[in-house]
Enzyme design. Sequence first.
Site, PDB file in Angstrom:
ATOM      1  N   ASP A  63       0.936  -1.480  -0.142  1.00 42.35           N
ATOM      2  CA  ASP A  63      -0.080  -0.197  -0.020  1.00 42.35           C
ATOM      3  C   ASP A  63       0.818   1.290   0.017  1.00 42.35           C
ATOM      4  O   ASP A  63       2.235   1.032   0.189  1.00 42.35           O
ATOM      5  CB  ASP A  63      -1.006  -0.102   1.100  1.00 42.35           C
ATOM      6  CG  ASP A  63      -0.331  -0.375   2.651  1.00 42.35           C
ATOM      7  OD1 ASP A  63       0.895  -0.550   2.541  1.00 42.35           O
ATOM      8  OD2 ASP A  63      -1.044  -0.776   3.468  1.00 42.35           O
ATOM      9  N   ASN A 127      -7.593  -3.095  14.315  1.00 41.75           N
ATOM     10  CA  ASN A 127      -8.900  -3.377  14.220  1.00 41.75           C
ATOM     11  C   ASN A 127      -9.048  -4.467  13.177  1.00 41.75           C
ATOM     12  O   ASN A 127     -10.108  -4.870  12.622  1.00 41.75           O
ATOM     13  CB  ASN A 127      -9.868  -2.132  13.581  1.00 41.75           C
ATOM     14  CG  ASN A 127      -9.075  -1.642  12.091  1.00 41.75           C
ATOM     15  OD1 ASN A 127      -8.254  -2.245  11.755  1.00 41.75           O
ATOM     16  ND2 ASN A 127      -9.650  -0.650  11.580  1.00 41.75           N
ATOM     17  N   HIS A 129      -7.194  -4.846  10.325  1.00 33.41           N
ATOM     18  CA  HIS A 129      -7.106  -4.596   8.776  1.00 33.41           C
ATOM     19  C   HIS A 129      -5.718  -5.187   8.329  1.00 33.41           C
ATOM     20  O   HIS A 129      -4.577  -5.409   9.144  1.00 33.41           O
ATOM     21  CB  HIS A 129      -7.293  -3.111   8.678  1.00 33.41           C
ATOM     22  CG  HIS A 129      -6.026  -2.315   8.882  1.00 33.41           C
ATOM     23  ND1 HIS A 129      -6.066  -1.116   9.790  1.00 33.41           N
ATOM     24  CD2 HIS A 129      -4.820  -2.074   8.745  1.00 33.41           C
ATOM     25  CE1 HIS A 129      -5.005  -0.486   9.990  1.00 33.41           C
ATOM     26  NE2 HIS A 129      -4.091  -1.121   9.050  1.00 33.41           N
ATOM     27  N   GLU A 134      -9.801  -1.993   5.468  1.00 32.69           N
ATOM     28  CA  GLU A 134     -10.459  -1.699   6.750  1.00 32.69           C
ATOM     29  C   GLU A 134     -11.690  -2.457   6.917  1.00 32.69           C
ATOM     30  O   GLU A 134     -12.091  -3.177   5.836  1.00 32.69           O
ATOM     31  CB  GLU A 134     -11.069  -0.162   6.675  1.00 32.69           C
ATOM     32  CG  GLU A 134      -9.756   0.768   6.574  1.00 32.69           C
ATOM     33  CD  GLU A 134      -8.819   0.926   7.924  1.00 32.69           C
ATOM     34  OE1 GLU A 134      -9.200   0.185   8.892  1.00 32.69           O
ATOM     35  OE2 GLU A 134      -8.153   1.943   8.317  1.00 32.69           O
TER      36      GLU A 134
HETATM   37  C1  GLP Z   1      -0.686   0.311   8.696  1.00 28.62           C
HETATM   38  C2  GLP Z   1      -0.135  -0.495   7.371  1.00 28.62           C
HETATM   39  C3  GLP Z   1      -0.491  -1.963   7.563  1.00 28.62           C
HETATM   40  C4  GLP Z   1       0.127  -2.464   8.903  1.00 28.62           C
HETATM   41  C5  GLP Z   1      -0.581  -1.559  10.005  1.00 28.62           C
HETATM   42  C6  GLP Z   1       0.290  -1.862  11.371  1.00 28.62           C
HETATM   43  O1  GLP Z   1      -2.080   0.734   8.575  1.00 28.62           O
HETATM   44  N1  GLP Z   1      -0.884  -0.075   6.166  1.00 28.62           N
HETATM   45  O2  GLP Z   1      -0.013  -2.708   6.373  1.00 28.62           O
HETATM   46  O3  GLP Z   1       0.107  -3.785   9.135  1.00 28.62           O
HETATM   47  O4  GLP Z   1      -0.304  -0.133   9.854  1.00 28.62           O
HETATM   48  O5  GLP Z   1       1.176  -1.190  11.571  1.00 28.62           O
HETATM   49  P1  GLP Z   1       2.040  -1.248  12.971  1.00 28.62           P
HETATM   50  O6  GLP Z   1       3.031  -2.420  12.418  1.00 28.62           O
HETATM   51  O7  GLP Z   1       3.337  -0.034  12.803  1.00 28.62           O
HETATM   52  O8  GLP Z   1       1.390  -1.662  14.061  1.00 28.62           O
END
Ligand code: GLP
Length: 234
Positions: A63, A127, A129, A134
């Site tokens: 993404d 959540n 995702h 989402e």
């Molecule tokens: C963002 C990214 C996800 C990731 C998530 C969790 O939303 N788009 O790919 O898994 O954050 O982030 P973190 O690893 O910093 O908890």
Amino acid sequence: MKLEIVNDEIMGGQCAYQYIAHAMETNTLHVLGLATGSTPLTLYKQMVDSHMNFDHVVSVNLDEYLGLAPNDTQSYHYFMQKHLFQYKPFKHSYIPDGLNGNNACQAYEEILEAYPVDIQILGIGRNGHIGFNEPGTAFDTPTHIVDLTPSTIEANQRFFEKKEDVPTQAISMGIGSIMKAKQIILLAYGESKAEAIKAMLEGPVTEEVPASILQRHNNVIVIADTKAAQLLSH
Ligand code: GLP
């Protein structure tokens, strides 16, 4: 799904790295799907510190924020360059084009067709995702533009100076795109991920928990630390 419980994120990074190393050694890793966020950082450190050479492997990222240029320090292009690509260049690294909106979605699906993912690394949102899919996203969605939920904007705020600076939209590989990967390695560390991990592994398969669809994939490895795994009943 195979569950590996580790003590902490350092061990989690080592564990995930072993899967990548095995695929490299057996010459089965041609396309590696990469993720951003803080979770994959210990894996990327292992890769950076290794003797492995990725210049014959293609990478595709999940993404990118909509509206951010690749050289914007908050973009995922910049993140990947900083943490991995500057040390370990790939044959080619694809990341959705945050400046090109709708055109980028179709173009990205074509890239994924041309370069089917062998191993996809995933983090998980609080959540549930995955990528930026989402809760409520249809399971068959291809790469698409996403409105980020208030909880994701709040969670990602820590990387920005002010909440107003956090983009409100992103381009994300869809759940349909992610499910096409031959193998998926999902990483989760810390208490803030415990509910999402429980819902993903032990709850029903529902679009309200995007990661729950992974129960239907035949080759998923979940690497969680003891804190992220603390609510699991088995
Ligand atoms: C963002 C990214 C996800 C990731 C998530 C969790 O939303 N788009 O790919 O898994 O954050 O982030 P973190 O690893 O910093 O908890």
